[in-house]
Enzyme design. Sequence first.
Site, PDB file in Angstrom:
ATOM      1  N   ASP A  16     -10.773  -3.421  18.560  1.00 40.50           N
ATOM      2  CA  ASP A  16     -10.128  -4.733  18.583  1.00 40.50           C
ATOM      3  C   ASP A  16      -8.754  -4.685  17.914  1.00 40.50           C
ATOM      4  O   ASP A  16      -7.801  -5.281  18.396  1.00 40.50           O
ATOM      5  CB  ASP A  16     -11.012  -5.804  17.936  1.00 40.50           C
ATOM      6  N   ASP A  41      -4.991  -1.852  11.986  1.00 36.35           N
ATOM      7  CA  ASP A  41      -4.246  -2.415  10.856  1.00 36.35           C
ATOM      8  C   ASP A  41      -3.666  -1.246  10.060  1.00 36.35           C
ATOM      9  O   ASP A  41      -2.544  -0.803  10.311  1.00 36.35           O
ATOM     10  CB  ASP A  41      -5.186  -3.296  10.030  1.00 36.35           C
TER      11      ASP A  41
HETATM   12  C1  PRP Z   1     -11.928  -3.975  11.413  1.00 33.67           C
HETATM   13  C2  PRP Z   1     -11.586  -3.788  12.880  1.00 33.67           C
HETATM   14  C3  PRP Z   1     -11.241  -2.334  13.000  1.00 33.67           C
HETATM   15  C4  PRP Z   1     -10.676  -2.015  11.628  1.00 33.67           C
HETATM   16  C5  PRP Z   1      -9.174  -1.867  11.720  1.00 33.67           C
HETATM   17  O1  PRP Z   1     -13.234  -3.591  11.187  1.00 33.67           O
HETATM   18  O2  PRP Z   1     -12.645  -4.167  13.713  1.00 33.67           O
HETATM   19  O3  PRP Z   1     -12.381  -1.546  13.255  1.00 33.67           O
HETATM   20  O4  PRP Z   1     -11.020  -3.105  10.763  1.00 33.67           O
HETATM   21  O5  PRP Z   1      -8.587  -1.716  10.467  1.00 33.67           O
HETATM   22  P1  PRP Z   1      -7.817  -0.414   9.965  1.00 33.67           P
HETATM   23  O6  PRP Z   1      -6.853  -0.020  11.048  1.00 33.67           O
HETATM   24  O7  PRP Z   1      -7.128  -0.882   8.719  1.00 33.67           O
HETATM   25  O8  PRP Z   1      -8.831   0.658   9.698  1.00 33.67           O
HETATM   26  P2  PRP Z   1     -14.111  -4.039   9.896  1.00 33.67           P
HETATM   27  O9  PRP Z   1     -14.266  -2.862   8.969  1.00 33.67           O
HETATM   28  O10 PRP Z   1     -13.560  -5.300   9.322  1.00 33.67           O
HETATM   29  O11 PRP Z   1     -15.542  -4.298  10.526  1.00 33.67           O
HETATM   30  P3  PRP Z   1     -15.966  -5.339  11.693  1.00 33.67           P
HETATM   31  O12 PRP Z   1     -15.355  -4.838  12.977  1.00 33.67           O
HETATM   32  O13 PRP Z   1     -17.459  -5.225  11.699  1.00 33.67           O
HETATM   33  O14 PRP Z   1     -15.462  -6.709  11.333  1.00 33.67           O
END
Ligand code: PRP
Length: 188
Positions: A109, A112
Amino acid sequence: MTHELHPDLARVLISEEAIRERVRSLAAQLMEDYAGVERLYVVGVLKGAFIFLADLVRELSRPVYGLPHTVDFMAVSSYGKKTVSTGEVRLVLDLREPIVDTHVLLVEDIIDTGHTLRYLLQTLGGRSPASLRSCVLVQKEGGHSDIKVDYLGFTIPDVWVVGYGLDYADRYRTLPYIAELRRQVYAS
Ligand code: PRP
């Protein structure tokens, strides 16, 4: 009909219609690029990618001769209930099948900090797939040029976004659009 925005949200960044259109064009691109491939192994990263993945694979199935594919999921966590990545990615759920000689498409999705995608590309890349590409719905502006994103939906400003799979402490995930969360909500 216009809907009032939830008071925690500052503005809609990407509308439902814009997402639908972009998902369609990404699917069209995938069908062109993977034409002739026997089966694409589409891997969604839980939880965030489940809505994007569901819409994307249904677009792949829409034409009579769509792109043959299998869906699987992985789950990782680096944020927990925090708004800042710990930088340490934890594998919570692995694939059900080996991916040796398989064409794999990783569906995320958001990028970041890039820690999650980097970790996943490295992990899956070590399992000898026939090919490994990534398809990401949104990427925050600035940085992460070292990360291989093969298919990207949108570039967004560096703000906290929710909706269409994206959450804040597991809330707002099922909004049909992507919206900016007011700073005071996650800063408090
Ligand atoms: C979120 C998102 C990505 C990740 C991106 O996952 O879905 O997998 O963060 O961030 P990054 O580029 O800084 O690594 P999260 O760990 O919040 O879990 P979730 O998808 O279950 O909400």
